[in-house]
Design a protein around this motif. Structure first.
Motif, PDB file in Angstrom:
ATOM      1  N   CYS A  67     108.364 118.499 -63.921  1.00 43.03           N
ATOM      2  CA  CYS A  67     108.947 118.200 -61.764  1.00 43.03           C
ATOM      3  C   CYS A  67     109.315 119.249 -61.391  1.00 43.03           C
ATOM      4  N   SER A  68     109.828 119.348 -60.387  1.00 43.14           N
ATOM      5  CA  SER A  68     110.244 120.309 -59.770  1.00 43.14           C
ATOM      6  C   SER A  68     110.802 122.123 -60.263  1.00 43.14           C
ATOM      7  N   ASP A  69     112.197 120.895 -60.767  1.00 46.19           N
ATOM      8  CA  ASP A  69     112.637 122.119 -62.012  1.00 46.19           C
ATOM      9  C   ASP A  69     111.412 122.690 -62.582  1.00 46.19           C
ATOM     10  N   TRP A  70     110.792 122.131 -63.516  1.00 45.43           N
ATOM     11  CA  TRP A  70     109.644 122.346 -64.153  1.00 45.43           C
ATOM     12  C   TRP A  70     109.088 123.829 -63.719  1.00 45.43           C
ATOM     13  N   TYR A  71     108.996 123.901 -62.992  1.00 41.63           N
ATOM     14  CA  TYR A  71     108.183 124.919 -62.275  1.00 41.63           C
ATOM     15  C   TYR A  71     109.165 125.897 -62.787  1.00 41.63           C
ATOM     16  N   GLN A  72     110.005 126.491 -62.622  1.00 39.92           N
ATOM     17  CA  GLN A  72     110.717 127.440 -61.984  1.00 39.92           C
ATOM     18  C   GLN A  72     111.599 127.491 -63.232  1.00 39.92           C
ATOM     19  N   LYS A  73     111.722 126.696 -64.063  1.00 39.76           N
ATOM     20  CA  LYS A  73     112.985 127.002 -65.402  1.00 39.76           C
ATOM     21  C   LYS A  73     111.963 126.433 -66.476  1.00 39.76           C
ATOM     22  N   ASP A  74     113.049 127.170 -67.254  1.00 44.58           N
ATOM     23  CA  ASP A  74     112.114 127.763 -69.203  1.00 44.58           C
ATOM     24  C   ASP A  74     113.109 126.172 -69.284  1.00 44.58           C
TER      25      ASP A  74
ATOM     26  N   LYS B 268     109.204 110.038 -63.466  1.00 48.15           N
ATOM     27  CA  LYS B 268     109.416 109.615 -62.448  1.00 48.15           C
ATOM     28  C   LYS B 268     109.299 110.294 -61.399  1.00 48.15           C
ATOM     29  N   ASP B 269     109.447 111.667 -61.259  1.00 48.73           N
ATOM     30  CA  ASP B 269     109.373 112.460 -60.245  1.00 48.73           C
ATOM     31  C   ASP B 269     108.556 113.978 -60.459  1.00 48.73           C
ATOM     32  N   ALA B 270     107.966 113.087 -61.154  1.00 47.82           N
ATOM     33  CA  ALA B 270     106.207 114.742 -61.939  1.00 47.82           C
ATOM     34  C   ALA B 270     106.220 115.062 -60.426  1.00 47.82           C
ATOM     35  N   VAL B 271     105.639 115.875 -60.539  1.00 55.17           N
ATOM     36  CA  VAL B 271     104.728 116.410 -59.334  1.00 55.17           C
ATOM     37  C   VAL B 271     103.527 117.521 -60.197  1.00 55.17           C
ATOM     38  N   LEU B 272     102.312 117.064 -59.782  1.00 51.32           N
ATOM     39  CA  LEU B 272     101.011 117.916 -60.828  1.00 51.32           C
ATOM     40  C   LEU B 272     100.741 118.737 -59.579  1.00 51.32           C
ATOM     41  N   HIS B 273     100.645 119.836 -60.123  1.00 51.79           N
ATOM     42  CA  HIS B 273     100.721 121.257 -58.939  1.00 51.79           C
ATOM     43  C   HIS B 273      99.876 121.888 -59.806  1.00 51.79           C
ATOM     44  N   MET B 274      98.038 122.035 -58.961  1.00 50.18           N
ATOM     45  CA  MET B 274      97.000 123.139 -59.723  1.00 50.18           C
ATOM     46  C   MET B 274      97.184 124.071 -59.317  1.00 50.18           C
TER      47      MET B 274
END
Length: 245
Positions: free
Chosen positions: A131-138, A185-191
């Motif tokens: 989700c969004s936080d996954w790209y910003q936080k460890d 639910k809120d997954a965002v798959l950015h490549m």
């Protein structure tokens, strides 16, 4: 224990066999009671209602005690085998084997309960993966550090047999939960950011579990998750080809 000692001293094989069978039946009742109690306390813990502290320590102690009871059953079988004829020795051996199996099952059920407690504790972090936080936080780092705390205690206080069973199941359960991440639910798959983040996560996970497992076991466990990473990070045309194939 007292009754079995008396029966042994009496030098009458039929008495000793009867006592062993009776004790095994009583032990089965006790084993069922312990399993039901653990299930009840686990359900209370998972419900989110206020529960008394110390559940993890309680289950660890109870699981360890089952292994001590296994050793007791083995000693009864060994000691009695030379005191009675083959007929009674077989009855005693069967009764103690049934009791021994019951103790092992309760111990392993305790292990399963501990794993449920751990993943209940980690569930909010798992729900944020991809989700969004996954790209910003460890987030994966937080998962691993929490798991490291649990496993450190388990390794120190649990019987070796139970700990090996526990860490093996934790490995499979942890990777299975991670595999579900892209379906959050809120997954965002950015490549290509997702591929970079997954590689970083999997490196942390591999480093942690490699403290406990050899290369072959790690390779076996990571094969599905490596395949998933290659699939979800592949260019659209490759994914289409894979689906058609």
């Amino acid at each position: 224990l007292f009754r079995s000692e008396v029966a042994t001293e009496s030098n009458r094989g039929n008495i000793l066999a009867d006592v062993a069978v009776e004790c095994a039946g009583a032990l089965r009742t006790t084993q069922e009671a312990w399993a039901k109690l653990m299930a009840k306390e686990l359900k209370l813990h998972m419900s989110g209602k206020e529960a008394p502290p110390g559940l993890v320590e309680y289950i660890m102690a109870l699981a360890n005690e089952q292994l001590r009871c296994v050793e007791f059953c083995e000693s009864i079988t060994e000691r009695s085998s030379g005191m009675v004829n083959a007929k009674y020795a077989e009855r005693i051996g069967t009764a103690m084997e049934n009791a021994l199996t019951g103790f092992l099952n309760v111990g392993k059920f305790g292990v399963d309960c501990l794993i449920d407690v751990i993943h209940h504790d980690l569930s909010q972090l798992f729900d944020q993966l991809f989700c969004s936080d996954w790209y910003q936080k460890d987030l994966c780092g937080s998962l691993i550090e929490t798991l490291r705390d649990y496993c450190g205690d388990f390794r120190t206080y649990m019987k070796e047999y139970l700990f090996h069973d526990l860490i093996d199941k934790i490995l499979d359960r942890f990777l299975a939960e991670y595999l579900r991440g892209p379906r959050n639910k809120d997954a965002v798959l950015h490549m290509p950011e997702m591929d970079d983040q997954m590689q970083d996560d999997l490196s942390k996970i591999y480093d942690f579990f490699s403290e406990y497992f050899d290369h072959d076991r790690m390779g076996e466990a990571f094969t599905p998750i490596d395949a998933m990473r290659l699939f979800v990070t592949a260019p659209p045309e490759q994914m289409a080809e894979a689906v058609i194939f």
